[in-house]
Design a protein around this motif. Structure first.
Motif, PDB file in Angstrom:
ATOM      1  N   HIS A 276      37.757  37.369  38.467  1.00 60.15           N
ATOM      2  CA  HIS A 276      38.657  38.537  38.511  1.00 60.15           C
ATOM      3  C   HIS A 276      39.572  38.537  37.282  1.00 60.15           C
ATOM      4  O   HIS A 276      39.765  39.553  36.629  1.00 60.15           O
ATOM      5  CB  HIS A 276      39.542  38.501  39.761  1.00 60.15           C
ATOM      6  CG  HIS A 276      38.879  38.997  41.005  1.00 60.15           C
ATOM      7  ND1 HIS A 276      38.726  40.326  41.297  1.00 60.15           N
ATOM      8  CD2 HIS A 276      38.337  38.348  42.062  1.00 60.15           C
ATOM      9  CE1 HIS A 276      38.118  40.475  42.462  1.00 60.15           C
ATOM     10  NE2 HIS A 276      37.869  39.282  42.949  1.00 60.15           N
ATOM     11  N   LEU A 277      40.143  37.344  36.982  1.00 65.18           N
ATOM     12  CA  LEU A 277      41.084  37.245  35.869  1.00 65.18           C
ATOM     13  C   LEU A 277      40.396  37.565  34.540  1.00 65.18           C
ATOM     14  O   LEU A 277      40.868  38.415  33.770  1.00 65.18           O
ATOM     15  CB  LEU A 277      41.698  35.834  35.825  1.00 65.18           C
ATOM     16  CG  LEU A 277      42.593  35.593  34.620  1.00 65.18           C
ATOM     17  CD1 LEU A 277      43.903  36.364  34.783  1.00 65.18           C
ATOM     18  CD2 LEU A 277      42.903  34.107  34.428  1.00 65.18           C
ATOM     19  N   LEU A 278      39.292  36.899  34.263  1.00 67.26           N
ATOM     20  CA  LEU A 278      38.612  37.112  32.973  1.00 67.26           C
ATOM     21  C   LEU A 278      38.171  38.569  32.837  1.00 67.26           C
ATOM     22  O   LEU A 278      38.234  39.156  31.756  1.00 67.26           O
ATOM     23  CB  LEU A 278      37.404  36.170  32.845  1.00 67.26           C
ATOM     24  CG  LEU A 278      37.748  34.698  32.610  1.00 67.26           C
ATOM     25  CD1 LEU A 278      36.511  33.820  32.749  1.00 67.26           C
ATOM     26  CD2 LEU A 278      38.385  34.496  31.229  1.00 67.26           C
ATOM     27  N   ASP A 279      37.762  39.153  33.961  1.00 69.73           N
ATOM     28  CA  ASP A 279      37.296  40.540  33.922  1.00 69.73           C
ATOM     29  C   ASP A 279      38.434  41.511  33.596  1.00 69.73           C
ATOM     30  O   ASP A 279      38.196  42.619  33.140  1.00 69.73           O
ATOM     31  CB  ASP A 279      36.675  40.888  35.282  1.00 69.73           C
ATOM     32  CG  ASP A 279      35.629  41.985  35.162  1.00 69.73           C
ATOM     33  OD1 ASP A 279      35.107  42.196  34.050  1.00 69.73           O
ATOM     34  OD2 ASP A 279      35.333  42.627  36.187  1.00 69.73           O
ATOM     35  N   SER A 280      39.676  41.071  33.833  1.00 64.55           N
ATOM     36  CA  SER A 280      40.814  41.979  33.596  1.00 64.55           C
ATOM     37  C   SER A 280      41.332  41.884  32.156  1.00 64.55           C
ATOM     38  O   SER A 280      42.268  42.580  31.782  1.00 64.55           O
ATOM     39  CB  SER A 280      41.953  41.655  34.571  1.00 64.55           C
ATOM     40  OG  SER A 280      42.567  40.433  34.189  1.00 64.55           O
TER      41      SER A 280
END
Ligand code: TXA
Ligand code: MG
Length: 310
Positions: A276-280
């Motif tokens: 989720h973090l990397l995708d944001s």
């Protein structure tokens, strides 16, 4: 509030030890329809029914094989889903018209308390739009559905962080349909060798089996050799999903290490939050490191492979 909403046939996000679920009354066709529509999930993809105790199994399933009872006794409440012959009370919409139903008893105090107060079980898929990364915190769920979802029961971060392991029975023999938070080794320790059948695009027994799944929107790759891959993509904004160690030459804030101490359970717990973090971060590409192919490492590699599939 959650009890009332569910009794009125509405959908509520619930915490479990694996991932958050989008729950509704499993005995109500109308409630279950709302789950599918909120999740934009195709009707051919059946839901898991969550029960409050193993005693409740007879209400939802019939002709339960001995091996299933043994597994339920060993692992419930916990991250194991059993696919069994269904009882009539379960509407077809829950099982996509199949004569089997997927059942589990989740292990989260809030959700067990909620189930205690209800006289029906909860049908619940993971609380993400179809095909995207499963949520492991209430804020992940909120980010996906915003005001479309009125009630989110906040039970903190999910302890296991990856979906349940799904086991069905073919001629009473256990068959693993989806790798999950319960490792194959743990299962085999208790009941001996099990067969695994987790990839079949033509007619998925469990659509967690579809090869592309759990996908970030950023292009994702799974690499045996991170260094080589970084070179290959030099000039791009790269994010890294790593097991134990950061690498040089990539900004630290674009690297997530899942377990400094090399603990696979901890890595599994952190996996989806890291995705989720990397995708944001608006990166060009995410490169994930291949994990050791044992225990939960197998499950992590399976999820990463599906995230990386084009
Ligand atoms: O950990 C979990 O299992 C989470 C939490 C919320 O319990 N739930 C979850 O649900 O992962 P979902 O809907 O994302 O995945 C359920 C999987 C799907 O791949 C579905 O195809 C499979 O279970 N399934 C459901 N009923 C089935 C059946 N009768 N036969 C085979 N597979 C089934
Ligand atoms: Mg799911």
């Amino acid at each position: 509030m959650a009890v009332k909403a569910l009794e009125e046939g509405n959908v509520v996000a619930i915490p479990t030890e694996t991932v958050y679920g989008l729950a509704g009354n499993a005995f109500s066709e109308a409630a279950v329809e709302k789950i599918y529509s909120l999740k934009q999930r195709p009707f051919y993809n059946p839901l898991i029914v969550h029960i409050k105790a193993a005693d409740f199994l007879a209400k939802v399933a019939r002709d339960v094989p001995d091996a299933a009872i043994k597994l339920a006794n060993e692992f419930w409440p916990g991250p194991l889903t059993l696919v069994l012959k269904k009882q009539k009370l379960i509407p077809d919409i829950v099982t996509s018209g199949k004569d089997t139903v997927a059942v589990r008893m989740p292990n989260h105090p809030l959700t067990l308390k909620l189930l205690e107060q209800l006289d029906f079980p909860l049908a619940a898929p993971s609380a993400n739009p179809f095909g995207s990364i499963s949520p492991t915190s209430a804020s992940h769920v909120h980010n996906y559905f915003k005001e479309e979802l009125e009630v989110i029961l906040d039970g903190g971060e999910c302890e296991r962080g990856i979906e349940s392991t799904i086991i069905g029975f073919e001629e009473d023999q256990p068959v693993v349909y989806r790798l999950g938070s319960l490792s194959i080794e743990d299962i085999e320790d208790r009941i001996g060798n099990v067969f695994t059948k987790t990839r079949d695009d033509s007619s998925p027994v469990a659509p967690g089996m579809l090869s592309r799944h759990y996908a970030p929107t950023t292009e994702t790759h799974l690499a045996e050799n991170i260094g080589e891959f970084i070179q290959l993509h030099s000039g791009k904004k790269i994010g890294l999903l790593l097991f134990q160690h950061q690498v040089d030459d990539i900004p630290q804030e674009h690297q997530v290490v899942l377990s400094k101490s090399g603990n696979l359970k901890e890595a599994a717990k952190n996996l989806y939050a890291a995705m989720h973090l990397l995708d944001s971060l608006n990166l060009d590409i995410i490169i994930a490191e291949k994990f050791p192919d044992v225990g939960l490492g197998k499950t992590i590699n399976d999820k990463l492979q599906r995230a990386a599939k084009k």
